[in-house]
Design a protein around this motif. Structure first.
Motif, PDB file in Angstrom:
ATOM      1  N   MET A   1       0.800  -1.556   0.184  1.00  0.00           N
ATOM      2  CA  MET A   1       0.196   0.287  -0.282  1.00  0.00           C
ATOM      3  C   MET A   1       1.172   1.306  -0.048  1.00  0.00           C
ATOM      4  SD  MET A   1      -0.388   2.011   3.222  1.00  0.00           S
ATOM      5  CE  MET A   1      -2.077   1.887   3.915  1.00  0.00           C
ATOM      6  N   ILE A   2       0.225   2.685  -0.065  1.00  0.00           N
ATOM      7  CA  ILE A   2       0.926   3.773  -0.600  1.00  0.00           C
ATOM      8  C   ILE A   2       0.461   4.686   0.588  1.00  0.00           C
ATOM      9  CG2 ILE A   2       2.254   5.213  -1.882  1.00  0.00           C
ATOM     10  CD1 ILE A   2       2.163   3.309  -4.220  1.00  0.00           C
ATOM     11  N   PHE A   3       1.123   5.348   0.841  1.00  0.00           N
ATOM     12  CA  PHE A   3       0.397   6.657   2.098  1.00  0.00           C
ATOM     13  C   PHE A   3       1.324   7.559   1.778  1.00  0.00           C
ATOM     14  CE2 PHE A   3       0.032   8.586   6.282  1.00  0.00           C
ATOM     15  CZ  PHE A   3      -1.400   8.630   6.005  1.00  0.00           C
ATOM     16  N   THR A   4       0.095   8.846   1.829  1.00  0.00           N
ATOM     17  CA  THR A   4       1.425  10.182   1.307  1.00  0.00           C
ATOM     18  C   THR A   4       0.514  11.139   2.926  1.00  0.00           C
ATOM     19  OG1 THR A   4       1.174  10.011  -0.672  1.00  0.00           O
ATOM     20  CG2 THR A   4       1.454  11.612  -0.239  1.00  0.00           C
ATOM     21  N   GLY A   5       1.982  10.976   3.110  1.00  0.00           N
ATOM     22  CA  GLY A   5       1.224  12.301   4.358  1.00  0.00           C
ATOM     23  C   GLY A   5       2.265  13.668   4.183  1.00  0.00           C
ATOM     24  N   GLU A   6       2.202  14.291   5.007  1.00  0.00           N
ATOM     25  CA  GLU A   6       2.542  16.151   4.762  1.00  0.00           C
ATOM     26  C   GLU A   6       3.189  16.785   6.079  1.00  0.00           C
ATOM     27  OE1 GLU A   6       0.523  18.609   1.874  1.00  0.00           O
ATOM     28  OE2 GLU A   6       0.231  19.652   3.315  1.00  0.00           O
ATOM     29  N   ILE A   7       4.187  17.482   6.532  1.00  0.00           N
ATOM     30  CA  ILE A   7       4.403  17.750   7.090  1.00  0.00           C
ATOM     31  C   ILE A   7       4.399  19.455   6.945  1.00  0.00           C
ATOM     32  CG2 ILE A   7       6.644  18.712   8.733  1.00  0.00           C
ATOM     33  CD1 ILE A   7       7.352  15.897   8.108  1.00  0.00           C
ATOM     34  N   ASP A  30       1.363   6.182  11.452  1.00  0.00           N
ATOM     35  CA  ASP A  30      -0.200   6.319  10.894  1.00  0.00           C
ATOM     36  C   ASP A  30      -0.740   5.878   9.029  1.00  0.00           C
ATOM     37  OD1 ASP A  30      -0.421   8.553  12.898  1.00  0.00           O
ATOM     38  OD2 ASP A  30      -0.730  10.032  11.388  1.00  0.00           O
ATOM     39  N   ALA A  31       0.410   4.931   9.057  1.00  0.00           N
ATOM     40  CA  ALA A  31       0.432   4.221   7.458  1.00  0.00           C
ATOM     41  C   ALA A  31       0.319   3.227   7.790  1.00  0.00           C
ATOM     42  CB  ALA A  31       1.625   4.430   6.696  1.00  0.00           C
ATOM     43  N   ASN A  35       6.688  -3.057   7.154  1.00  0.00           N
ATOM     44  CA  ASN A  35       8.173  -2.985   6.489  1.00  0.00           C
ATOM     45  C   ASN A  35       7.937  -2.548   5.343  1.00  0.00           C
ATOM     46  OD1 ASN A  35       9.713  -4.345   8.014  1.00  0.00           O
ATOM     47  ND2 ASN A  35       8.019  -5.938   7.428  1.00  0.00           N
ATOM     48  N   GLY A  36       8.821  -1.305   4.774  1.00  0.00           N
ATOM     49  CA  GLY A  36       8.470  -1.133   3.279  1.00  0.00           C
ATOM     50  C   GLY A  36      10.056   0.310   3.128  1.00  0.00           C
ATOM     51  N   ILE A  37       9.911   1.385   2.655  1.00  0.00           N
ATOM     52  CA  ILE A  37      10.279   2.523   2.796  1.00  0.00           C
ATOM     53  C   ILE A  37       9.348   3.537   2.512  1.00  0.00           C
ATOM     54  CG2 ILE A  37      12.389   1.440   1.007  1.00  0.00           C
ATOM     55  CD1 ILE A  37      10.763   3.154  -1.247  1.00  0.00           C
ATOM     56  N   ALA A  38      10.139   4.669   3.481  1.00  0.00           N
ATOM     57  CA  ALA A  38       9.815   6.238   3.113  1.00  0.00           C
ATOM     58  C   ALA A  38      10.383   7.120   2.901  1.00  0.00           C
ATOM     59  CB  ALA A  38       9.601   7.061   4.586  1.00  0.00           C
ATOM     60  N   THR A  39       9.874   8.185   1.421  1.00  0.00           N
ATOM     61  CA  THR A  39      10.398   8.190   0.819  1.00  0.00           C
ATOM     62  C   THR A  39      10.097  10.040   1.484  1.00  0.00           C
ATOM     63  OG1 THR A  39      10.290   7.477  -1.194  1.00  0.00           O
ATOM     64  CG2 THR A  39      10.943   9.130  -2.029  1.00  0.00           C
ATOM     65  N   VAL A  40      11.553  10.928   1.200  1.00  0.00           N
ATOM     66  CA  VAL A  40      10.941  12.586   2.671  1.00  0.00           C
ATOM     67  C   VAL A  40      11.105  13.179   1.724  1.00  0.00           C
ATOM     68  CG1 VAL A  40      11.003  13.660   4.533  1.00  0.00           C
ATOM     69  CG2 VAL A  40      11.226  11.458   4.578  1.00  0.00           C
ATOM     70  N   PHE A  41      10.317  13.873   0.999  1.00  0.00           N
ATOM     71  CA  PHE A  41      10.800  14.603  -0.498  1.00  0.00           C
ATOM     72  C   PHE A  41      10.358  16.311   0.075  1.00  0.00           C
ATOM     73  CE2 PHE A  41       9.809  17.080  -4.332  1.00  0.00           C
ATOM     74  CZ  PHE A  41      10.529  16.722  -4.984  1.00  0.00           C
ATOM     75  N   VAL A  42      11.504  17.558   0.235  1.00  0.00           N
ATOM     76  CA  VAL A  42      11.168  18.878  -0.078  1.00  0.00           C
ATOM     77  C   VAL A  42      10.280  19.460  -1.012  1.00  0.00           C
ATOM     78  CG1 VAL A  42      12.505  18.886   2.249  1.00  0.00           C
ATOM     79  CG2 VAL A  42      13.224  19.402  -0.161  1.00  0.00           C
ATOM     80  N   THR A  43       9.085  19.964  -0.873  1.00  0.00           N
ATOM     81  CA  THR A  43       8.699  20.610  -1.976  1.00  0.00           C
ATOM     82  C   THR A  43       9.794  22.274  -2.384  1.00  0.00           C
ATOM     83  OG1 THR A  43       6.426  21.747  -0.775  1.00  0.00           O
ATOM     84  CG2 THR A  43       6.570  19.078  -2.169  1.00  0.00           C
ATOM     85  N   SER A 128       6.957  29.318   5.004  1.00  0.00           N
ATOM     86  CA  SER A 128       6.155  28.795   5.371  1.00  0.00           C
ATOM     87  C   SER A 128       6.678  27.317   4.540  1.00  0.00           C
ATOM     88  CB  SER A 128       4.703  28.858   5.189  1.00  0.00           C
ATOM     89  OG  SER A 128       4.463  29.730   6.210  1.00  0.00           O
ATOM     90  N   ARG A 129       6.564  26.130   4.807  1.00  0.00           N
ATOM     91  CA  ARG A 129       7.299  24.799   4.162  1.00  0.00           C
ATOM     92  C   ARG A 129       6.899  23.299   4.416  1.00  0.00           C
ATOM     93  NH1 ARG A 129      10.698  27.002   0.462  1.00  0.00           N
ATOM     94  NH2 ARG A 129      12.983  28.594   1.771  1.00  0.00           N
ATOM     95  N   ILE A 130       6.373  22.521   3.062  1.00  0.00           N
ATOM     96  CA  ILE A 130       6.528  21.554   3.066  1.00  0.00           C
ATOM     97  C   ILE A 130       6.844  20.094   2.658  1.00  0.00           C
ATOM     98  CG2 ILE A 130       4.589  20.099   1.641  1.00  0.00           C
ATOM     99  CD1 ILE A 130       2.532  22.350   3.489  1.00  0.00           C
ATOM    100  N   VAL A 131       6.625  18.999   3.972  1.00  0.00           N
ATOM    101  CA  VAL A 131       7.668  17.927   3.364  1.00  0.00           C
ATOM    102  C   VAL A 131       6.455  17.035   2.994  1.00  0.00           C
ATOM    103  CG1 VAL A 131       9.584  16.532   4.488  1.00  0.00           C
ATOM    104  CG2 VAL A 131       9.418  19.087   4.808  1.00  0.00           C
ATOM    105  N   ILE A 132       6.498  16.530   1.682  1.00  0.00           N
ATOM    106  CA  ILE A 132       5.608  15.151   1.525  1.00  0.00           C
ATOM    107  C   ILE A 132       6.600  13.981   2.299  1.00  0.00           C
ATOM    108  CG2 ILE A 132       4.352  13.874  -0.591  1.00  0.00           C
ATOM    109  CD1 ILE A 132       3.751  16.650  -0.097  1.00  0.00           C
ATOM    110  N   VAL A 133       5.857  13.560   2.672  1.00  0.00           N
ATOM    111  CA  VAL A 133       6.697  11.385   3.494  1.00  0.00           C
ATOM    112  C   VAL A 133       5.222  10.813   2.706  1.00  0.00           C
ATOM    113  CG1 VAL A 133       7.252  10.097   4.806  1.00  0.00           C
ATOM    114  CG2 VAL A 133       6.966  12.952   5.674  1.00  0.00           C
TER     115      VAL A 133
END
Ligand code: ZN
Length: 138
Positions: A1-7, A30-31, A35-43, A128-133
């Motif tokens: 499964m894929i779950f996308t969160g935001e900071i 929350d996801a 087991n898996g991976i988290a990609t953390v991306f700054v937009t 103000s910043r958004i980080v996608i996880v």
């Protein structure tokens, strides 16, 4: 499964380093995957992401490194183009990179004891910043 969160973060800019480890782990929890991976991306084009041992000595060392690599007081083409005075911030962010991938096992980010996930806001003003996880796994 894929779950996308935001900071969402308010930053001071000027090389401020923010430890986001706990917020990334919260999204992994929350996801609901084991087991898996988290990609953390700054937009953002003046923010970078990496891991560090988050202690004041290293924070000061990194500040000096940015100044050696991309000094504030030299001319930048970006500033000539836009006039926003943050050419050094874009160059520093490009060097550091915009994403980080962290493995997940047993519902936890696999990080070393002294290893935190941090963002660095290089811009020349508060933002103000958004980080996608994005979490992928099962
Ligand atoms: Zn700019």
């Amino acid at each position: 499964m894929i779950f996308t969160g935001e900071i969402s973060l308010k930053t001071k800019g000027d090389g401020e380093i923010i430890d986001i480890t706990a917020k990334v782990q919260k999204i992994v929890t929350d996801a609901g995957i084991t087991n898996g991976i988290a990609t953390v991306f700054v937009t953002h084009s003046t923010v970078g992401i990496t891991t560090v041992e988050f202690e004041p000595g290293l924070v000061a060392d990194l500040d000096k490194l940015w100044e050696r690599l991309a000094p504030k007081n030299i001319p930048y083409g970006h500033d000539a183009h836009w006039g926003d005075g943050n050419g050094y911030a874009h160059v520093r962010a490009s060097l550091l990179g915009a994403s980080l991938t962290v493995p997940i096992t047993e519902k936890k980010l696999v990080l070393g004891t002294w290893q935190q996930v941090i963002i660095v806001d290089f811009d020349n003003r508060p933002r103000s910043r958004i980080v996608i996880v994005q979490v992928m796994g099962e």
